[in-house]
Design an enzyme around this catalytic site. Structure first.
Site, PDB file in Angstrom:
ATOM      1  N   HIS A 183       4.397   1.280  -7.971  1.00  0.00           N
ATOM      2  CA  HIS A 183       3.046  -0.095  -7.845  1.00  0.00           C
ATOM      3  C   HIS A 183       2.340   0.059  -9.509  1.00  0.00           C
ATOM      4  CE1 HIS A 183       4.141   1.273  -3.311  1.00  0.00           C
ATOM      5  NE2 HIS A 183       4.030  -0.218  -3.582  1.00  0.00           N
ATOM      6  N   GLN A 210      14.971  -8.765  -3.684  1.00  0.00           N
ATOM      7  CA  GLN A 210      13.237  -9.669  -3.251  1.00  0.00           C
ATOM      8  C   GLN A 210      13.290  -9.926  -4.780  1.00  0.00           C
ATOM      9  OE1 GLN A 210      10.180  -8.006  -1.081  1.00  0.00           O
ATOM     10  NE2 GLN A 210       9.119  -7.392  -3.280  1.00  0.00           N
ATOM     11  N   MET A 250      10.984   5.579  -6.507  1.00  0.00           N
ATOM     12  CA  MET A 250       9.635   6.005  -6.200  1.00  0.00           C
ATOM     13  C   MET A 250       9.816   4.821  -4.915  1.00  0.00           C
ATOM     14  SD  MET A 250       7.185   7.298  -8.038  1.00  0.00           S
ATOM     15  CE  MET A 250       7.520   9.152  -9.019  1.00  0.00           C
ATOM     16  N   SER A 251       9.528   5.327  -3.429  1.00  0.00           N
ATOM     17  CA  SER A 251       9.069   4.093  -2.451  1.00  0.00           C
ATOM     18  C   SER A 251       8.155   4.843  -1.603  1.00  0.00           C
ATOM     19  CB  SER A 251      10.637   3.594  -1.857  1.00  0.00           C
ATOM     20  OG  SER A 251      10.745   3.307  -0.430  1.00  0.00           O
ATOM     21  N   ASP A 286      13.218  -3.725  -6.273  1.00  0.00           N
ATOM     22  CA  ASP A 286      13.866  -4.589  -5.233  1.00  0.00           C
ATOM     23  C   ASP A 286      13.983  -6.015  -5.384  1.00  0.00           C
ATOM     24  OD1 ASP A 286      12.306  -3.663  -2.587  1.00  0.00           O
ATOM     25  OD2 ASP A 286      10.194  -3.346  -3.373  1.00  0.00           O
ATOM     26  N   LEU A 302       0.658   3.868  -2.080  1.00  0.00           N
ATOM     27  CA  LEU A 302       0.910   3.694  -3.654  1.00  0.00           C
ATOM     28  C   LEU A 302       1.793   4.860  -4.165  1.00  0.00           C
ATOM     29  CD1 LEU A 302      -1.843   1.114  -5.303  1.00  0.00           C
ATOM     30  CD2 LEU A 302       0.098   0.463  -4.259  1.00  0.00           C
ATOM     31  N   GLY A 352       8.976  -5.004  -8.917  1.00  0.00           N
ATOM     32  CA  GLY A 352       8.939  -3.957  -9.123  1.00  0.00           C
ATOM     33  C   GLY A 352      11.275  -4.017  -8.892  1.00  0.00           C
ATOM     34  N   GLY A 409       0.822  -1.087  -0.079  1.00  0.00           N
ATOM     35  CA  GLY A 409      -0.045  -0.365   0.215  1.00  0.00           C
ATOM     36  C   GLY A 409       0.797   1.192  -0.064  1.00  0.00           C
TER      37      GLY A 409
END
Ligand code: PAF
Length: 269
Positions: free
Chosen positions: A25, A142, A173-174, A139, A21, A136, A19
């Site tokens: 995202h 991940q 963006m984060s 990460d 966002l 994305g 979330g």
């Protein structure tokens, strides 16, 4: 849900999120919509991937705004479970990818983080049974861990990796950028500048891992508000640190800007 899906032979694209966002995202959502009949998003701030003392409690949340954004993007199904629904009392199962890939970099500084990620992602994959899931590149570790998970446990899900979306000054963006105060926001551009220095050296023929790491460290050292956790040049799939880059390499870093920990990376190829 799966019955309906099987009978009409639709493809499902899943966009997992915590979330709050941003455009990163939304770029995943757009791609998932374009490539599938049905686009499913989830919003779940997963407590098990935060280590003790991290920002789980204060992680930014705005479900109303997120819902509006996802509706505007045409998401078909939004899943926003509670912590109790996902982890009922007594829940004790974990899904863990072991080895360097989860112990190095983020794993070293956030022990147990990837176990939390792979457990919750496995659970959502089972609940939703998507054809594709969208993550994305921001990460990168991940992504490498989830690809290995999906391969080794035969999930049969295509993992689609979408490029990092950046602010005009390069900052990735984060959701955690919301923590940055004005001077910190400015200082945070040092992450991308450091990665760009590695890219430049690589373009000029620099292939020694040590030299590429030094190029990044030197730029970070110019910013007094920056405190690096790590600076790495590693194999993008195994996350093994590289002395010499012979193929592709992942240049990545984690840096505190004031109290906020940010990560970013670029692929050298
Ligand atoms: O990348 C994230 O936001 C999270 O790690 C994920 C994949 C949604 C799992 O909680």
């Amino acid at each position: 849900m799966h019955e309906a899906r099987d009978s009409i032979d639709q493809t499902f694209g899943l966009v997992p999120t915590m979330g709050y966002l941003h455009e990163g995202h939304l770029s995943l959502v757009r791609r998932a919509r374009a490539e599938n009949d049905v686009c499913v998003a989830w919003i779940f701030v997963n407590p098990t991937q935060f280590t003790p003392g991290e920002d789980f409690e204060r992680y930014p949340r705005d479900e109303d705004r997120d819902t509006r954004l996802l509706e505007a993007e045409g998401v078909d199904i939004l899943f926003v479970p509670s912590v109790e629904e996902i982890y009922p009392p007594g829940f004790s199962t974990v899904v863990e990818v072991r080895g360097i890939i989860t112990e190095h970099l983020e794993g070293q500084f956030r022990p147990g983080h990837f176990r939390g990620v792979t457990t919750v992602v496995s659970k959502f994959f089972h609940i939703m049974q998507p054809d594709r899931a969208y993550f994305g590149q921001k990460d990168a570790q991940q992504v490498a861990v989830i690809k290995k998970l999906v391969r080794e446990l035969d999930f049969g899900i295509e993992i689609v990796v979408c490029p990092t979306v950046r602010e005009p000054d390069g900052l990735a963006m984060s959701s955690r950028n919301a923590y940055l105060e004005r001077s910190e926001r400015k200082a945070a551009t040092v992450l991308y500048r450091a990665l760009s220095a590695a890219e430049q050296l690589f373009r000029q023929g620099g292939r020694r891992g040590g030299a590429l790491r030094t190029a990044m460290t030197n730029i970070l050292a110019t910013q007094p508000q920056a405190r690096p956790d790590y600076v790495s040049v590693a194999d993008p799939e195994t996350l093994d640190e590289l002395d010499l880059v012979t193929g592709r390499a992942l240049a990545s870093l984690a840096v505190y800007i004031g109290p906020t920990r940010l990560i970013d990376n670029v692929v050298l190829e």
